[in-house]
Design an enzyme around this catalytic site. Structure first.
Site, PDB file in Angstrom:
ATOM      1  N   GLU A 163     104.172 -26.407 108.593  1.00 15.51           N
ATOM      2  CA  GLU A 163     102.862 -26.892 109.015  1.00 15.51           C
ATOM      3  C   GLU A 163     101.749 -25.907 108.642  1.00 15.51           C
ATOM      4  O   GLU A 163     100.679 -26.305 108.229  1.00 15.51           O
ATOM      5  CB  GLU A 163     102.880 -27.138 110.531  1.00 15.51           C
ATOM      6  N   ASP A 164     102.026 -24.616 108.797  1.00 16.66           N
ATOM      7  CA  ASP A 164     100.939 -23.639 108.690  1.00 16.66           C
ATOM      8  C   ASP A 164     100.882 -22.851 107.386  1.00 16.66           C
ATOM      9  O   ASP A 164      99.983 -22.037 107.197  1.00 16.66           O
ATOM     10  CB  ASP A 164     101.031 -22.638 109.857  1.00 16.66           C
TER      11      ASP A 164
END
Ligand code: MN
Length: 735
Positions: A89-90
């Site tokens: 996600e990051d």
């Protein structure tokens, strides 16, 4: 002050070495150890330059999450996935890369966690969409229990460090945690995580009460310390004399569970018996009962406080004996007695059952199946999660009932214990036994007496289901009273199958009728209703080709008419454009008086009228109009100062206090049952008082103030109360 302490919300930050030390206690396989270390080195590089709001480098969050997971003795894939849970996600890492490096087991878990995380990006502010979000979170988690464990660990660490976020975020995250994650942790028996999460939520949601309870607790602990120590020593001596192996310790109840007793169940702090409890751990089940016997021989047990969770475990598998006794100096103490294995389950719940053991042919699929079998609610939850078209709100409602609410235990004719959601009926029972039993049920016998199928079952009931080959099967009406999601989904399945046999025209007609009925509830007439429901945007939203297909869909409850209403955002109608009636304090009141817009109107506190009651206004000197029930004796002799008043029907939803008394034959657990019944009926009790009658010790009068919306609801609640074992009268009080 130590800067490190502040950074991590006051918790010590763990190093990777400390994490390694923890999991090395039970993981020794070279490949497993290497895979975890690889993940650590990977995230160290990938999250480089990223920082948490609280200031520390991002990887600390991942170590803390993995540390919580390793404390539960989870396996290497879970720890690895815990370290990797934010990396897709990051950062620019893809799920394919995770699969290549760590295999499909780890990548599937990370993928599920990433998808749950992404839901946040599409978050809308409207409450309907929150329900939809929560539904997706549940579905995302239900397929693999390891995803839930990591998500809980992630949330726990985020809650620990919540102080660094804005107060608005603090509130919304705490609220979501309380509504979604605390109940899940509870149902999985992850008691330590549940208590810590709930305490942290309370700190942000109810800061004043949190402080109040914390200080009450520490005062109580201080004042009781000597007495507790003396009692603990005395107990140890007695058990020791009987040559039974044991360990004894004491624990203080969590702030959130005291909050619940005080503010949800209405107890005074002084009346909570188990603030300080002693815990005795022994070796065998038999020894638990022996120790109980020894204690009861020496100290007087408090009636109604003994609970045998060994013979009847809680739904989250918790086992223990509980009793409350009066110590030599007159103080009350709860004593919990259990074996070492039971204690592990009490602390780590479901995780204790499958704590990772190396080289034992560990198989995640089998493990998931085992969990679904042990925790029946989890199985329902998975099967219900697979249904797509119900409205998000309806789904959440059924699910929360199953997962979050108290339970009743009933018996089959063979003495097998069946656990059901509070408020369950013989039909819920039938479906829990077998789908076929539910589908062919024609009658129910409870404790030897034939009863209606919608009878609410009570703990201890013996239930037998009459079935017939010629039974017409479930009907729509059953959906109105069943409580468990399992029964609901099975009935719907049956109805859908039956519906499939109807010809096209019949289905369209049936769908039309459902739409008309549902919209009528919202005050919308037939023609307009069909116009709105069959609008192109509705047809498109639910992915149908044309309006006939949509109606066929509705006939099959996919979607339900309620879901269409939800989609259209139709709220309850406002039909009375009257001047707002106000009480003396300026608050809105649900009553109006023609031509008296500017006069204050107050509800009388003697007879506490609620919407639906016959009412009459009484003109007071200087205070406007007081509204009494028409039969209130306090105005029986008045003639001149009475005036007609009417209930407004433009007030959306409010509850009003009503004083009632419940007459019952005294028995152990009477009050607990009354309160559980009220709480599962979602009735707030603001005060409760029980009194044994002097002339007849077996008779108890319970007076309470409950909050309800209208007279119909009050009569429903009265019936529910009358169903509690021992209760034979419910009266509304006029002061
Ligand atoms: Mn995270």
């Amino acid at each position: 002050m130590n800067n490190q302490v502040k950074v991590n919300g006051g918790y010590p930050l763990h190093t990777f070495e400390q994490l390694k030390e923890l999991y090395s206690q039970y993981i020794t396989d070279e490949n497993d150890l290497k895979s975890i270390e690889d993940a650590y080195n990977f995230i160290l590089k990938k999250h480089e330059g990223q920082f948490r709001k609280s200031g520390e480098p991002y990887y600390h969050h991942l170590i803390e999450v993995a540390y919580i997971i390793a404390s539960l003795k989870c396996g290497p894939s879970t720890i690895t996935a815990g370290l990797l849970h934010d990396v897709v996600e990051d950062t620019d890492v893809t799920i394919e890369e995770i699969e290549k490096r760590w295999g499909s087991e780890v990548s599937k878990i990370v993928d599920a966690l990433t998808k749950i995380q992404r839901l946040k990006l599409s978050r809308f502010t409207a409450e309907d969409f929150e329900a939809e979000d929560h539904r997706k979170i549940f579905i995302g988690m239900a397929k693999d229990i390891r995803v839930i464990i990591i998500k809980l660990a992630d949330r726990l660490h985020n809650m620990r460090t919540l102080a660094s976020l804005s107060s608005e975020r603090q509130l919304s995250i705490s609220k979501e945690t309380m509504e979604v994650f605390v109940p899940i942790a509870h149902r999985l028996g992850l008691d330590n995580i549940k208590c810590e999460l709930a305490d942290l939520c309370l700190k942000y949601l109810e800061p004043k009460k949190f402080e109040e309870i914390t200080s009450l607790l520490s005062k109580k602990e201080k004042s009781l310390k000597k007495s507790l120590n003396a009692f603990q020593k005395r107990l140890a001596d007695i058990i020791f004399a009987h040559n039974i192996p044991f360990e004894i310790s004491s624990r203080v109840k969590s702030v959130s569970s005291i909050y619940e007793k005080m503010y949800v169940k209405g107890h005074a702090f002084e009346d909570i018996y188990d603030i300080l409890a002693l815990r005795i751990i022994t070796e065998t089940e038999m020894q638990c009962y022996e120790i109980l016997g020894i204690i009861h021989q020496t100290y007087k047990p408090v009636p109604g406080r003994f609970k045998d969770y060994i013979a009847m475990p809680k739904p989250n598998m918790y086992q223990s004996l509980h009793t409350t006794v009066v110590s030599g100096d007159g103080n009350f103490y709860e004593v919990q007695i259990r074996t070492k294995e039971m204690d592990e389950v009490a602390e780590a719940g479901v995780a204790a059952h499958w704590a990772y053991k190396e080289h034992t042919g560990y198989n995640p699929k089998e493990e998931q199946k085992e969990i679904e079998n042990k925790l029946h609610w989890f199985r329902d939850f998975v099967s219900v999660s697979n249904e797509n078209h119900d409205s998000a709100n309806e789904y959440m409602e059924t699910l929360t009932k199953d997962i979050f609410e108290a339970n009743v235990y009933v018996f089959t004719p063979h003495g097998k214990v069946i656990e059901l959601t509070n408020g369950s009926t013989p039909i819920d029972f039938a479906y829990r036994i077998h789908t076929k039993v539910g589908d062919s049920a024609t009658g129910a016998i409870v404790n030897g007496v034939m009863v209606p199928l919608n009878t609410i079952l009570k703990t201890g009931d013996m239930v037998e289901i009459k079935t017939s080959k010629n039974s017409p099967g479930p009907n729509e009406g059953w959906l109105e009273f069943v409580r468990t999601s399992l029964a609901k989904s099975q009935i719907k399945k049956f109805l859908a199958k039956k519906n499939a046999d109807l010809v096209r025209e019949d289905k369209i007609a049936k769908g039309k009728q459902s739409v008309i009925d549902a919209f009528k509830d919202r005050g919308i007439e037939e023609d307009e209703a069909l116009g709105m429901a069959l609008d192109d945007k509705v047809v498109k939203n639910f992915e149908f080709q044309n309006s006939d297909d949509l109606l066929i869909g509705v006939s099959n409850r996919k979607p339900t008419a309620a879901a269409i209403i939800e989609f259209l955002g139709i709220k309850k109608p406002i039909t009375l454009p009257l001047g707002k009636s106000r009480n003396t304090q300026g608050g809105e009141v649900p009553v109006y008086c023609r031509g008296a817009d500017n006069i204050a109107i107050n509800l009388a506190s003697c007879c506490t009228p609620v919407p639906g009651d016959g009412i009459i206004g009484y003109i007071t000197r200087g205070k406007g109009i007081t509204v009494h029930r028409s039969n209130c004796p306090n105005i029986a002799n008045e003639k001149e100062r009475l005036i007609d008043v009417y209930w407004r029907d433009d007030i959306e939803f409010a509850t009003y206090p009503v004083d009632v008394t419940v007459e019952a034959n005294d028995r152990p657990n009477l009050l607990v049952d009354i309160m559980n019944t009220m709480s599962s009926a979602k009735v707030t009790i603001s005060s409760l008082h029980a009194q044994l009658q002097h002339h007849n010790r077996a008779l108890t009068i319970v007076s309470m103030t409950i909050y309800i919306s209208d007279a119909k609801r009050l009569s429903d609640i009265t019936n529910i109360l009358l169903n509690v074992k021992g209760v034979y009268g419910v009266k509304r009080i006029i002061h």
